[in-house]
Motif scaffolding. Structure first.
Motif, PDB file in Angstrom:
ATOM      1  N   PRO A  23      -4.223  -0.865   5.498  1.00 18.84           N
ATOM      2  CA  PRO A  23      -3.394   0.010   4.657  1.00 18.84           C
ATOM      3  C   PRO A  23      -4.194   0.776   3.615  1.00 18.84           C
ATOM      4  O   PRO A  23      -3.781   1.864   3.208  1.00 18.84           O
ATOM      5  CB  PRO A  23      -2.403  -0.963   4.000  1.00 18.84           C
ATOM      6  CG  PRO A  23      -3.011  -2.302   4.119  1.00 18.84           C
ATOM      7  CD  PRO A  23      -3.807  -2.272   5.369  1.00 18.84           C
ATOM      8  N   ALA A  36       0.827  -1.207   0.000  1.00 14.84           N
ATOM      9  CA  ALA A  36       0.000   0.000   0.000  1.00 14.84           C
ATOM     10  C   ALA A  36       0.862   1.260   0.000  1.00 14.84           C
ATOM     11  O   ALA A  36       0.531   2.251  -0.656  1.00 14.84           O
ATOM     12  CB  ALA A  36      -0.922  -0.008   1.228  1.00 14.84           C
ATOM     13  N   GLY A  37       1.974   1.232   0.720  1.00 13.24           N
ATOM     14  CA  GLY A  37       2.878   2.378   0.724  1.00 13.24           C
ATOM     15  C   GLY A  37       3.483   2.635  -0.643  1.00 13.24           C
ATOM     16  O   GLY A  37       3.654   3.789  -1.063  1.00 13.24           O
ATOM     17  N   GLU A  92      -3.894   8.250  -5.917  1.00 12.98           N
ATOM     18  CA  GLU A  92      -4.464   9.593  -5.920  1.00 12.98           C
ATOM     19  C   GLU A  92      -5.089   9.927  -7.268  1.00 12.98           C
ATOM     20  O   GLU A  92      -6.182  10.497  -7.343  1.00 12.98           O
ATOM     21  CB  GLU A  92      -3.378  10.615  -5.572  1.00 12.98           C
ATOM     22  CG  GLU A  92      -3.903  12.031  -5.444  1.00 12.98           C
ATOM     23  CD  GLU A  92      -2.851  12.980  -4.931  1.00 12.98           C
ATOM     24  OE1 GLU A  92      -3.180  14.166  -4.756  1.00 12.98           O
ATOM     25  OE2 GLU A  92      -1.707  12.542  -4.699  1.00 12.98           O
ATOM     26  N   THR A 127      -3.924   4.787   3.372  1.00 11.15           N
ATOM     27  CA  THR A 127      -3.490   5.403   2.118  1.00 11.15           C
ATOM     28  C   THR A 127      -4.497   6.425   1.600  1.00 11.15           C
ATOM     29  O   THR A 127      -4.116   7.500   1.127  1.00 11.15           O
ATOM     30  CB  THR A 127      -3.269   4.317   1.050  1.00 11.15           C
ATOM     31  OG1 THR A 127      -2.295   3.374   1.526  1.00 11.15           O
ATOM     32  CG2 THR A 127      -2.761   4.928  -0.241  1.00 11.15           C
ATOM     33  N   GLU A 163       0.882   4.319  -2.753  1.00 11.97           N
ATOM     34  CA  GLU A 163       0.679   5.715  -2.353  1.00 11.97           C
ATOM     35  C   GLU A 163       1.789   6.602  -2.884  1.00 11.97           C
ATOM     36  O   GLU A 163       1.537   7.703  -3.400  1.00 11.97           O
ATOM     37  CB  GLU A 163       0.626   5.804  -0.821  1.00 11.97           C
ATOM     38  CG  GLU A 163       0.413   7.215  -0.308  1.00 11.97           C
ATOM     39  CD  GLU A 163       0.414   7.263   1.208  1.00 11.97           C
ATOM     40  OE1 GLU A 163       0.119   8.340   1.757  1.00 11.97           O
ATOM     41  OE2 GLU A 163       0.726   6.232   1.842  1.00 11.97           O
ATOM     42  N   ARG A 164       3.035   6.166  -2.793  1.00  8.38           N
ATOM     43  CA  ARG A 164       4.159   6.971  -3.253  1.00  8.38           C
ATOM     44  C   ARG A 164       4.175   7.103  -4.781  1.00  8.38           C
ATOM     45  O   ARG A 164       4.685   8.106  -5.306  1.00  8.38           O
ATOM     46  CB  ARG A 164       5.471   6.362  -2.765  1.00  8.38           C
ATOM     47  CG  ARG A 164       5.661   6.459  -1.262  1.00  8.38           C
ATOM     48  CD  ARG A 164       6.976   5.848  -0.830  1.00  8.38           C
ATOM     49  NE  ARG A 164       7.165   5.964   0.602  1.00  8.38           N
ATOM     50  CZ  ARG A 164       7.695   7.023   1.208  1.00  8.38           C
ATOM     51  NH1 ARG A 164       8.081   8.066   0.488  1.00  8.38           N
ATOM     52  NH2 ARG A 164       7.841   7.048   2.515  1.00  8.38           N
TER      53      ARG A 164
END
Length: 236
Positions: free
Chosen positions: A112, A67-68, A77, A116, A71-72
């Motif tokens: 997560p 999940a990280g 988004e 996120t 997101e990065r």
């Protein structure tokens, strides 16, 4: 009741009180409690560390990493923004947000996912002058409901599956819980989209409150401290 039993009850009660009143970070409180039990020989080292080998807990940790990474990358988004951009009403935006999230929770752990998406949804709500309180709680519930469909949807399912394997049981199949999770998810999403959001507060975010007050912008500058200059000015 032995002295050890009384001590365990007292320490667990203090830990829960610390978590409830947010006296310190949750991880520090939990690990300090575990360290106390190890030092007092209430729990052996092997018993204290056996949980870290649980298959469910390790899976949750790996899903946080996945999940990280999403997101990065900015992919989440852009995906959420594209889904919400076509919505004309609040219920339409909620439908476009909650239904895919419940679907993602089938294959990614819900914790997560919520971590996120929370800042992304809050940012979108502030930009569109919508109260984020109307979306954040349904976001969490949609992820929880969708996670009940599969084995890896919630950390609870994974932990129980790991415990069953530790005791020599068969454990769960991937879609074994779907016959309960699918109708629960459907009913829950209908309630959140049609009725549930009406009971949530319509408060504005802190950023919107500051904007409404027409506050002036103030510029401050931080410079490194010059000891010689400081004392020379004091002497003058």
């Amino acid at each position: 009741m032995t002295f050890e039993m009384i001590l365990v009850i007292i320490v667990i009660t203090l830990m829960l009180a610390g978590l409830f009143f947010e006296m310190a970070r949750p991880d520090l409180l939990v690990f300090f409690t575990l360290f106390f039990f190890i030092m007092t020989d209430i729990v052996s080292t092997d018993e204290a560390l056996v949980g870290f080998s649980n298959e469910g807990m390790l899976t949750v940790g790996l899903l946080f990493i996945v999940a990280g990474a999403f997101e990065r990358s900015g992919l989440v988004e852009r995906l959420v923004s594209s889904m919400l951009a076509k919505a004309n009403t609040r219920q339409g935006a909620m439908f476009r947000l909650l239904v895919p999230i419940s679907g993602f929770s089938d294959f990614l752990n819900n914790t997560p996912i919520v971590v996120t998406l929370t800042p992304i949804v809050r940012k979108w709500a502030s930009e569109n002058n919508i109260s984020p309180f109307k979306f954040l709680l349904p976001l969490s519930y949609a992820a929880i409901l969708g996670g009940t469909i599969t084995l890896m949807g919630t950390s609870t399912n994974l932990v129980i599956h790991g415990l069953l394997l530790d005791f020599g049981e068969k454990g769960f199949n991937f879609f074994e819980l779907a016959w309960v999770g699918v109708p629960i998810t459907f009913i829950g999403l209908v309630y959140l989209i049609v009725v549930g959001h009406r009971f949530l507060p319509d408060h504005k975010s802190l950023i919107e409150k500051v904007r409404e007050k027409n506050t002036k912008d103030y510029l401050s500058e931080i410079q490194p401290w010059n000891r010689q200059r400081f004392f020379s000015e004091r002497c003058d």
